[in-house]
Design a protein around this motif. Structure first.
Motif, PDB file in Angstrom:
ATOM      1  N   ASP A 528       2.761   0.658  13.740  1.00  0.00           N
ATOM      2  CA  ASP A 528       4.101   0.607  13.136  1.00  0.00           C
ATOM      3  C   ASP A 528       4.046  -0.053  11.759  1.00  0.00           C
ATOM      4  OD1 ASP A 528       5.188   1.815  15.359  1.00  0.00           O
ATOM      5  OD2 ASP A 528       5.724  -0.083  16.326  1.00  0.00           O
ATOM      6  N   PHE A 529       3.261  -1.126  11.665  1.00  0.00           N
ATOM      7  CA  PHE A 529       3.161  -1.823  10.380  1.00  0.00           C
ATOM      8  C   PHE A 529       2.562  -0.912   9.313  1.00  0.00           C
ATOM      9  CE2 PHE A 529       0.611  -4.126   7.296  1.00  0.00           C
ATOM     10  CZ  PHE A 529       1.532  -5.026   6.781  1.00  0.00           C
ATOM     11  N   LEU A 530       1.482  -0.213   9.658  1.00  0.00           N
ATOM     12  CA  LEU A 530       0.813   0.641   8.677  1.00  0.00           C
ATOM     13  C   LEU A 530       1.710   1.797   8.248  1.00  0.00           C
ATOM     14  CD1 LEU A 530      -2.821   0.772  10.098  1.00  0.00           C
ATOM     15  CD2 LEU A 530      -2.010  -0.493   8.114  1.00  0.00           C
ATOM     16  N   ALA A 531       2.462   2.363   9.196  1.00  0.00           N
ATOM     17  CA  ALA A 531       3.368   3.466   8.857  1.00  0.00           C
ATOM     18  C   ALA A 531       4.427   2.989   7.880  1.00  0.00           C
ATOM     19  CB  ALA A 531       4.010   4.017  10.122  1.00  0.00           C
ATOM     20  N   ARG A 532       5.007   1.826   8.151  1.00  0.00           N
ATOM     21  CA  ARG A 532       6.029   1.272   7.256  1.00  0.00           C
ATOM     22  C   ARG A 532       5.409   0.849   5.929  1.00  0.00           C
ATOM     23  NH1 ARG A 532       7.413  -3.843   6.640  1.00  0.00           N
ATOM     24  NH2 ARG A 532       6.402  -4.525   8.563  1.00  0.00           N
ATOM     25  N   ASN A 533       4.228   0.256   5.993  1.00  0.00           N
ATOM     26  CA  ASN A 533       3.561  -0.222   4.791  1.00  0.00           C
ATOM     27  C   ASN A 533       3.167   0.923   3.875  1.00  0.00           C
ATOM     28  OD1 ASN A 533       0.679  -1.473   3.522  1.00  0.00           O
ATOM     29  ND2 ASN A 533       2.385  -2.887   3.663  1.00  0.00           N
ATOM     30  N   ARG A 534       2.762   2.046   4.459  1.00  0.00           N
ATOM     31  CA  ARG A 534       2.374   3.198   3.640  1.00  0.00           C
ATOM     32  C   ARG A 534       3.560   3.709   2.839  1.00  0.00           C
ATOM     33  NH1 ARG A 534      -1.616   6.817   3.011  1.00  0.00           N
ATOM     34  NH2 ARG A 534      -1.011   8.817   2.129  1.00  0.00           N
TER      35      ARG A 534
END
Length: 545
Positions: A528-534
């Motif tokens: 979830d963090f990586l998806a939002r961070n991207r």
């Protein structure tokens, strides 16, 4: 269009590959895949003009620009980061200087009717036509955008390149390559030394702004995101797929099943013909038929089945004592080096059995926090390990801590316990140590080999807290898969620092983000963090464009 025409490479009578041919089209994004030793890097060096093939040639348009980023660089340290990056435009500035010199001669010479004067006019005309047709560019701005995108701060621009590690120098070289806007970019493991945000920036650049790209990488997410074609180097040949890496794996398995079926049918046919020969050899009436079958069998080309690792090796961490409820705790933690504050008033509590990720740009304090947890550095506040914490620690310099006098086998054997000792050779084989490799002394291993060996050793030690700082840089995709599966089943506490998104996916339930001198706790999975961070990073890229 750049073509590889019937390339062959032989070393001391051994054939690495032969009669390899393919075409690189203008917008191809190609992943060059294959097991270690198959010849991927050699192929890339040949395309780059860094190495000559035994036979064959590379054909490219005369004005084609091919840029190559090797795994290891030899860099000079005589200028600042900004000055070194500006060398990407050396050709432009050299052309400008030459044109100014020619115009100066034309304005001062008076031998207007001489042959030399006419040659200068002709040269200035040709060079001027090429120079003035070039797109007008704000070179300072382009350099700034590239350096910021690859993780540098503006304060780094005026620092000497000698102050930076090999990984950061690699980024400088990468920035120079990207700024040249080449017709073909060749990248050999480009993500090993850059953080997640910089990888995202690089992906966006290669997808949307680069022309043709050929990349060797063990970062599955990276190659899946940027490539539309996969060329596999195996058993001296290549197989060309119009597919990204994940789709290629499916197609390769289909191909191997067809090969296997054809191989079995051929072996059945050969056995039948050999039985015929055996039965009728010496029978006068069948002499011609027998001779014909024997000649046919001699000339028959045996179907080859692609190499594949079918071993089902599965590693589990050996059991260890149960730790306390909170094996890692930090309260009001501050760390500074002189006037430079790394992070301030950081608080962290990691429960027994939790798997967490440390993320953030390089230099924001992830490794510093790990050193504080391990008690390797001084700091303000509280930080340390809890009750019964038995730590397995993989540092970025872990390779240098191995005993140089032991062999590869001895290094692993001294920590292996119980039944796992019977599998040492198989385990080493899965981490690219086979044959005579296992008897080599650690002292003669390369940096990458030492890193892989240190990882094998860690996998066999009984621990209840694992701290891994960039563990995958020198692991191939299969080795990373083995490590990832072992970590998924690890029932202890895990702290993971990595920029490999595919490796991170599904591995942690909490994220600590290191950003702007703070440690921010995110109660979300790494996915979830990586998806939002991207998404957030792509917005930043748009603003920088």
């Amino acid at each position: 269009m750049i073509s590889v025409d019937n390339i062959a490479v032989e070393f001391s009578g051994q054939v690495l590959f032969s009669d390899v041919a393919f075409v690189i089209n203008e917008n191809d994004k190609i992943a060059l895949m294959g097991k270690n030793g198959a010849g991927k890097s050699t192929m890339m060096k040949i395309i780059a003009g860094e190495q000559k093939p035994t036979r064959g040639r590379i054909n490219a348009p005369k004005d084609a620009v091919i840029a190559y980023l090797p795994q290891h660089l030899l860099t000079e340290d005589d200028c600042t980061v900004f000055e070194e990056t500006m060398k990407a435009f050396r050709g432009y500035f050299s052309m400008k200087t030459e044109l100014e010199a020619l115009n100066q001669q034309l304005s001062t010479r008076t031998d207007y009717d001489s042959e030399d004067y006419m040659k200068i006019i002709e040269k200035a005309s040709d060079l001027g036509e090429k120079f003035y047709s070039m797109e007008e560019v704000n070179y300072d701005k382009e350099v700034e955008k590239a350096l910021l995108g690859l993780g540098f701060k503006r304060t780094d621009f005026t620092r000497q390149t000698s102050e930076f590690s090999g990984g950061w120098r690699m980024r400088i070289e990468l920035a120079k390559i990207l700024l040249q806007k080449p017709d073909l970019i060749l990248l050999d493991e480009p993500t090993n030394h850059i953080d997640i945000e910089s990888v995202i920036w690089l992906e966006d650049f290669l997808i949307n702004k680069a022309k043709a790209v050929v990349v060797i990488s063990h970062d599955r997410a990276f190659v899946d995101n940027i490539t539309n074609r996969t060329i596999e180097v195996t058993m001296g040949k290549i197989y060309d797929y119009k597919a990204n890496y994940s789709h290629y794996l499916q197609l390769r398995e289909d191909r191997r099943q067809h090969q296997l079926k054809a191989f079995k049918e051929q072996q059945k046919f050969i056995a039948e013909q050999e039985r015929f020969v055996e039965r009728f050899k010496g029978t006068y009436s069948k002499t011609n038929q027998v001779s014909s079958v024997e000649r046919m069998l001699e000339k028959l080309e045996i179907i080859e089945v692609d190499e594949v690792d079918n071993s089902s090796l599965k590693l589990r961490f050996p059991p260890s004592r149960r730790s306390g409820d909170y094996p890692v705790i930090a309260k009001g933690l501050t760390k500074s080096y002189g006037d430079h504050v790394v992070f301030k008033d950081a608080n962290m509590s990691i429960e027994r059995g939790q798997k967490v990720s440390f993320v953030g740009r390089n230099g924001e304090g992830k490794s510093t926090m790990i050193k504080a947890i391990m008690g390797e550095i001084e700091f303000e506040g509280e930080c340390g390990l809890g009750h019964n914490a038995e730590v397995g620690y993989f540092a970025q310099n872990q390779a240098s801590l191995l005993d140089p006098d032991l062999t590869v086998f001895q290094t692993v054997d001294e920590v292996a316990k119980g039944d796992i000792r019977t599998q040492i050779k198989n385990i080493l084989g899965r981490f690219m140590f086979s044959g005579e490799d296992i008897d080599k002394k650690v002292s003669v291993l390369s940096g990458g080999e030492k890193t892989r060996l240190a990882m094998v050793k860690l996998l066999l030690e009984p621990v209840n807290v694992l701290i891994l700082d960039e563990p995958t840089n020198h692991l191939d995709i299969k080795s990373k898969d083995i490590l990832k599966e072992a970590l998924k089943e690890f029932d202890g506490t895990l702290i993971l620092v990595s920029h490999d998104r595919d490796f991170l996916t599904g591995l942690s339930e909490k994220v600590f983000e290191f950003k702007e001198k703070r440690v921010i706790e995110h109660f979300e999975t790494i996915d979830d963090f990586l998806a939002r961070n991207r998404i957030e990073n792509l917005k930043q890229i748009d603003l920088m464009a």
